[in-house]
Scaffold this active site. Structure first.
Site, PDB file in Angstrom:
ATOM      1  NE  ARG A 117      -0.316  -0.917  13.437  1.00  0.00           N
ATOM      2  CZ  ARG A 117      -1.382  -2.029  13.502  1.00  0.00           C
ATOM      3  NH1 ARG A 117      -0.821  -3.122  14.000  1.00  0.00           N
ATOM      4  NH2 ARG A 117      -2.447  -2.635  12.767  1.00  0.00           N
ATOM      5  CG  HIS A 139     -17.880   6.613  12.526  1.00  0.00           C
ATOM      6  ND1 HIS A 139     -17.707   7.633  11.863  1.00  0.00           N
ATOM      7  CD2 HIS A 139     -16.252   6.146  12.529  1.00  0.00           C
ATOM      8  CE1 HIS A 139     -16.609   8.154  11.448  1.00  0.00           C
ATOM      9  NE2 HIS A 139     -15.270   6.496  11.529  1.00  0.00           N
ATOM     10  CG  ASP A 142      -4.350  -3.683   5.501  1.00  0.00           C
ATOM     11  OD1 ASP A 142      -4.111  -3.420   7.080  1.00  0.00           O
ATOM     12  OD2 ASP A 142      -5.183  -4.133   4.760  1.00  0.00           O
ATOM     13  CG  HIS A 171      -7.691 -10.113   8.501  1.00  0.00           C
ATOM     14  ND1 HIS A 171      -7.761 -10.831   9.401  1.00  0.00           N
ATOM     15  CD2 HIS A 171      -7.242  -9.328   8.290  1.00  0.00           C
ATOM     16  CE1 HIS A 171      -6.608  -9.842   9.627  1.00  0.00           C
ATOM     17  NE2 HIS A 171      -6.186  -9.348   8.895  1.00  0.00           N
ATOM     18  CD  GLU A 214      -8.755  -3.289  18.292  1.00  0.00           C
ATOM     19  OE1 GLU A 214      -8.787  -2.332  17.248  1.00  0.00           O
ATOM     20  OE2 GLU A 214      -8.196  -4.166  18.582  1.00  0.00           O
ATOM     21  CG  ASN A 215      -6.211   4.431  18.846  1.00  0.00           C
ATOM     22  OD1 ASN A 215      -5.744   3.331  19.718  1.00  0.00           O
ATOM     23  ND2 ASN A 215      -4.706   4.499  17.930  1.00  0.00           N
ATOM     24  CB  ALA A 216     -10.704   3.934  14.296  1.00  0.00           C
ATOM     25  CG  LEU A 217      -8.646   6.721  11.992  1.00  0.00           C
ATOM     26  CD1 LEU A 217      -8.796   8.251  11.420  1.00  0.00           C
ATOM     27  CD2 LEU A 217      -8.113   5.748  10.368  1.00  0.00           C
ATOM     28  CD  GLU A 235     -12.690  -4.120  11.886  1.00  0.00           C
ATOM     29  OE1 GLU A 235     -12.225  -3.399  12.617  1.00  0.00           O
ATOM     30  OE2 GLU A 235     -13.195  -4.096  10.662  1.00  0.00           O
ATOM     31  CE  LYS A 275      -9.890  -5.244  15.031  1.00  0.00           C
ATOM     32  NZ  LYS A 275      -8.848  -4.317  14.641  1.00  0.00           N
ATOM     33  CG  ASP A 294      -2.690  -9.067  13.495  1.00  0.00           C
ATOM     34  OD1 ASP A 294      -3.549  -9.373  13.154  1.00  0.00           O
ATOM     35  OD2 ASP A 294      -2.211  -7.889  13.868  1.00  0.00           O
ATOM     36  CB  THR A 344     -12.413  -0.029  15.985  1.00  0.00           C
ATOM     37  OG1 THR A 344     -13.489  -0.138  15.087  1.00  0.00           O
ATOM     38  CG2 THR A 344     -11.951  -0.523  15.716  1.00  0.00           C
TER      39      THR A 344
END
Length: 548
Positions: free
Chosen positions: A488, A375, A174, A166, A455-458, A258, A370, A126, A417
């Site tokens: 990550r 979901h 975060d 952002h 990407e994976n969300a979690l 996003e 992104k 980032d 994601t």
């Protein structure tokens, strides 16, 4: 069968390895958060090696080949094997610190060497607006990022750089706080309407409201002009790396980077999963736009405010007259409002990507954006959580095809994601269907002829999650993935079992999914990855994988 991979002498300077920090030191304070689960650090997880030879030793049941992908100016994700999916890994959110310097540079260098050894294509970082333009308008500090780019180049890693306009802090994952630039916060204090506002008047400082995109609210510049100047500064500073090392620029277009409204902020418990969220259209700029749109069709009353019968952040669709099965969302008024609300978001994305295309055209760097994988309540008629975020996707309306078509106009990759999620893992009361949502997005991007990345969300380290990504990366239904970015890099990733899983996942993705076993059948046991020291003909006891 023993396996030895040899790295070049330029891979890591031997003298630079003395006194390397451990992964615990590198990632202290960087463990990520996810709903209901706090990541706990283990102090004895993995220790760094203090000496490294120019040979890196791995043991495995099968020989793992290193893959080098041929990047082209038209498509940085193009590879020699068109079924191969390059894997990138996200760096910690605080890779560059508040002082503008690269955090723990030596340990980062060693960790990136491990990533290269694992076969990853590159890394994602980032570029925070709140750090780079911190000192004042048009005063940019790219030094920490320059150090990272040079490091990646030496190791042969590619870079995806996110233009992060952002705030960091207050959302899922975060782990640190990086607010918007101080001079921007000063403007917000003078004119609070330049940030998103909900029905109760709550202001959200995560991102500048798209309602004022064309208004010179930031000391004589519009937000779009400010974003353009930022990206132009990045282009000029890193011009010699664009298209070669920096292969992708992901343009942030909203909270969490996003393209969406901040309809489900977690800060201070405002929203809790699986709440439907709230519309963010109550700042004076958004209200003026709504009023103008209503007057244009002769419906003045429709422009007075947002829906009066929508629910609160953490409520469910059936608790709201607007979102229930046969609610207001499906009336003429509901359709008018949702079309206006979603179109504003679409135009916002269109304007920013157009600006980015103007900045990066001809550099050989690919653009991407992104979209959030919302979901929950996907199996209801109204898809309420998607609607409040700005995606006009219902039982009767495809909300993702227009977005994909807009991305296509700018030759931008559609990054999505929740690629790791399965329907069966979700709570029944949330009416989730991440698999159904991914299928819809894959089909929308295929119809729009737009590249799809994932990407994976979690944070997930288990074979089931990796197997699901492998499954969704194929083109069996809709678009195949052109690339995948794993969330990550932190010390948990380097724990032995997690690291073995990642290595096998990367190998299988780069082999195009050949010889893979999906989900529980996927065999990660053959990826015992170790890093050892080579001294003459004697190999000392190997260090468990992680930081070399």
């Amino acid at each position: 069968m023993a396996l030895t991979l040899r790295s070049s002498t330029s891979f890591l300077n031997l003298k630079d390895t003395i006194g390397l920090k451990t992964t615990d030191e590198l990632f202290s304070g960087s463990a990520q958060m996810k709903p209901g689960c706090r990541v706990r650090a283990k102090s004895n997880s993995i220790q760094a090696a203090h000496q490294i030879s120019h040979e890196t030793v791995f043991t495995s049941e099968k020989r793992v080949e290193k893959h080098h992908h041929a990047f082209t100016s038209s498509s940085p994700h193009a590879t020699k094997n068109d079924t191969s999916v390059p894997v990138f890994v996200m760096l910690p959110l605080d890779t560059v610190g508040h002082g503008g310097h690269l955090n723990k540079a030596r340990a980062m260098n060693a960790s990136l060497m491990a990533m290269k050894s694992a076969g990853v294509e590159g890394i994602m970082v980032d570029a925070w607006w709140g750090l780079v333009e911190k000192e004042g308008p048009l005063k940019y500090n790219w030094e920490g990022y320059a150090e990272l780019v040079q490091m990646a180049q030496k190791l042969g890693l590619k870079l995806q750089v996110v233009m992060s306009f952002h705030q960091c802090g207050g959302n899922v994952g975060d782990s640190c706080s990086i607010p918007l630039p101080p001079w921007v916060l000063e403007e917000i204090s003078k004119n609070p309407d330049i940030v998103y506002t909900d029905r109760s008047g709550r202001r959200n400082p995560e991102y500048i409201s798209l309602g004022c995109d064309a208004v010179p609210i930031l000391r004589g510049r519009t937000p779009i002009q400010v974003y353009s100047d930022f990206m132009r500064s990045f282009r000029d500073r890193f011009s010699k790396y664009l298209g070669d090392v920096v292969v992708e620029v992901q343009v942030g277009m909203g909270p969490c980077g996003e393209l969406r409204y901040p309809s489900y902020p977690e800060i201070d418990g405002t929203w809790r999963f699986p709440g439907i969220g709230e519309f963010q259209c109550y700042d004076k700029y958004m209200r003026a736009s709504l009023q103008s749109s209503a007057l244009a069709i002769g419906k003045k009353d429709w422009g007075k405010s947002g829906p009066h019968d929508s629910a609160k952040y953490s409520q469910f669709p059936e608790e709201s007259e607007f979102f229930r099965r046969d609610g207001t969302w499906n009336t003429d008024y509901g359709q008018f409002f949702l079309e206006w609300y979603s179109k504003k978001l679409l135009v916002h994305g269109d304007d920013i990507l157009a600006a980015a295309q103007g900045v990066f055209r001809g550099t050989g760097t690919k653009l991407s954006g992104k979209i959030a994988g919302i979901h929950w309540h996907y199996n209801t008629r109204s898809h309420a959580a998607e609607l409040t975020a700005g995606y006009y996707n219902t039982r009767h309306q495809d909300g993702y095809l227009p977005i994909a078509q807009m991305f296509g106009r700018h030759d931008a990759v559609f990054n999505f994601t929740c690629m790791e999620m399965k329907d069966g893992e979700q709570p029944e009361h949330a009416n989730c269907s991440p698999e159904g949502l991914v299928r819809q997005v894959k089909m929308a991007t295929k119809l729009a002829r737009v590249e799809l990345a994932g990407e994976n969300a979690l944070e997930r380290y288990d074979p089931s999650a990796f197997g699901q990504v492998l499954d969704t990366s194929r083109s069996d239904s809709g678009n195949a993935l052109c690339a995948f970015t794993y969330l990550r890099m932190n010390k948990r990733l380097f724990e032995p079992e997690n690291w073995r899983n990642l290595v096998e996942f990367v190998r299988t993705m780069t082999e195009g999914g050949r010889n893979k076993r999906i989900c529980e059948e996927f065999d990660f046991s053959g990826s015992e990855l170790y890093v050892g020291l080579v001294k003459a003909n004697n190999i000392n006891k190997a260090k468990e994988a992680a930081l070399v």
